[in-house]
Enzyme design. Sequence first.
Site, PDB file in Angstrom:
ATOM      1  N   GLU A  94      -4.066   2.040  -7.233  1.00 44.87           N
ATOM      2  CA  GLU A  94      -4.461   3.152  -6.364  1.00 44.87           C
ATOM      3  C   GLU A  94      -3.552   4.358  -6.632  1.00 44.87           C
ATOM      4  O   GLU A  94      -2.456   4.443  -6.060  1.00 44.87           O
ATOM      5  CB  GLU A  94      -4.320   2.743  -4.883  1.00 44.87           C
TER       6      GLU A  94
ATOM      7  N   HIS B 254       0.852  -1.201   0.000  1.00 44.90           N
ATOM      8  CA  HIS B 254       0.000   0.000   0.000  1.00 44.90           C
ATOM      9  C   HIS B 254       0.888   1.252   0.000  1.00 44.90           C
ATOM     10  O   HIS B 254       1.947   1.258   0.632  1.00 44.90           O
ATOM     11  CB  HIS B 254      -0.920  -0.007   1.232  1.00 44.90           C
TER      12      HIS B 254
ATOM     13  N   GLY C  26     -11.292   2.632   0.956  1.00 46.29           N
ATOM     14  CA  GLY C  26     -10.769   3.102   2.231  1.00 46.29           C
ATOM     15  C   GLY C  26     -11.842   3.810   3.041  1.00 46.29           C
ATOM     16  O   GLY C  26     -12.707   3.178   3.657  1.00 46.29           O
ATOM     17  N   GLY C  27     -11.831   5.146   3.014  1.00 42.63           N
ATOM     18  CA  GLY C  27     -12.720   5.952   3.844  1.00 42.63           C
ATOM     19  C   GLY C  27     -14.187   5.533   3.809  1.00 42.63           C
ATOM     20  O   GLY C  27     -14.841   5.438   4.857  1.00 42.63           O
TER      21      GLY C  27
HETATM   22  P1  13P Z   1      -9.860   6.059   0.125  1.00 39.22           P
HETATM   23  O1  13P Z   1     -10.976   5.187  -0.393  1.00 39.22           O
HETATM   24  O2  13P Z   1     -10.116   6.614   1.475  1.00 39.22           O
HETATM   25  O3  13P Z   1      -9.437   7.060  -0.890  1.00 39.22           O
HETATM   26  O4  13P Z   1      -8.606   5.065   0.336  1.00 39.22           O
HETATM   27  C1  13P Z   1      -8.236   4.212  -0.684  1.00 39.22           C
HETATM   28  C2  13P Z   1      -7.244   3.269  -0.150  1.00 39.22           C
HETATM   29  O5  13P Z   1      -6.135   3.655   0.161  1.00 39.22           O
HETATM   30  C3  13P Z   1      -7.661   1.873  -0.006  1.00 39.22           C
HETATM   31  O6  13P Z   1      -6.566   1.049   0.215  1.00 39.22           O
END
Ligand code: 13P
Length: 249
Positions: free
Chosen positions: A162, A94, A227-228
């Site tokens: 990502e 990550h 993520g969020g």
């Molecule tokens: P967000 O969805 O908060 O942008 O984060 C993405 C993430 O890093 C998932 O691993």
Amino acid sequence: MIIANWKCNGSTEMVLSWFEAYNIEFNFENYDFDIFIGLALPSIYLNHFDREDSQFNFAEWGVQDVDHSDGSRTGAISVDMLIDMECDFSIIGHSERRQIFNEDNDLIKEKLKSLNNRIMPVLCIGETKEENDKGITKDILKNQLEIVNGLELDESFTIAYEPVWAIGSGLTPEPKDINEIHKYIKDVVQSNSANNLIPTVLYGGSVTDKNAESFFKEEFVDGALVGGASLDGTTFAKIVNIFNSTKKT
Ligand code: 13P
């Protein structure tokens, strides 16, 4: 495939209320049970409750990172431990691990090799804003993907594209651009892995219940790493429902 990455968020109370909210929103009746729904909670919460209980049985369980070895490595969790705790996958590489914990490609390759053929790896790759502006996204991704060169990859091998600038920012690339990058990633891995594997490729970076459909409609987008928006059980269930009605695996 949809995976929740809670990062370093959560509490006992949140875990329990999250499942309650998820199960109210989740469309069980029309659910295609072949869809992989992964939860990467902080690993300390993995065995905090009875995972066999029916309220949890939609989920595959994973962790956000793993160490490539065991023994005298304070703070680490090994692949053997993941197997012992019946984990289904581990995220590796990550961008937060790369940036905050200084993890480089050599270390991430060791992690990939120790997971490969044992626990499903979810390898994150992505370019920074500066790299994107310079137009060198594909070069950066190809470089990050060098770790698969010559490896006999497990069928389950998964990549999450990502873009660093899209994580937590509310910004995303255009769906058609994501699609093109996913096709590129699949081609690179197919050409360079020993068994010419075409990997599953997820998109991650500011995915919400509002924009998810626009990504899922694209041919080479096999799902999302969220993520969020995964911290809210209702929102995450909405994203799963959208995926379920747009894609079939
Ligand atoms: P967000 O969805 O908060 O942008 O984060 C993405 C993430 O890093 C998932 O691993």
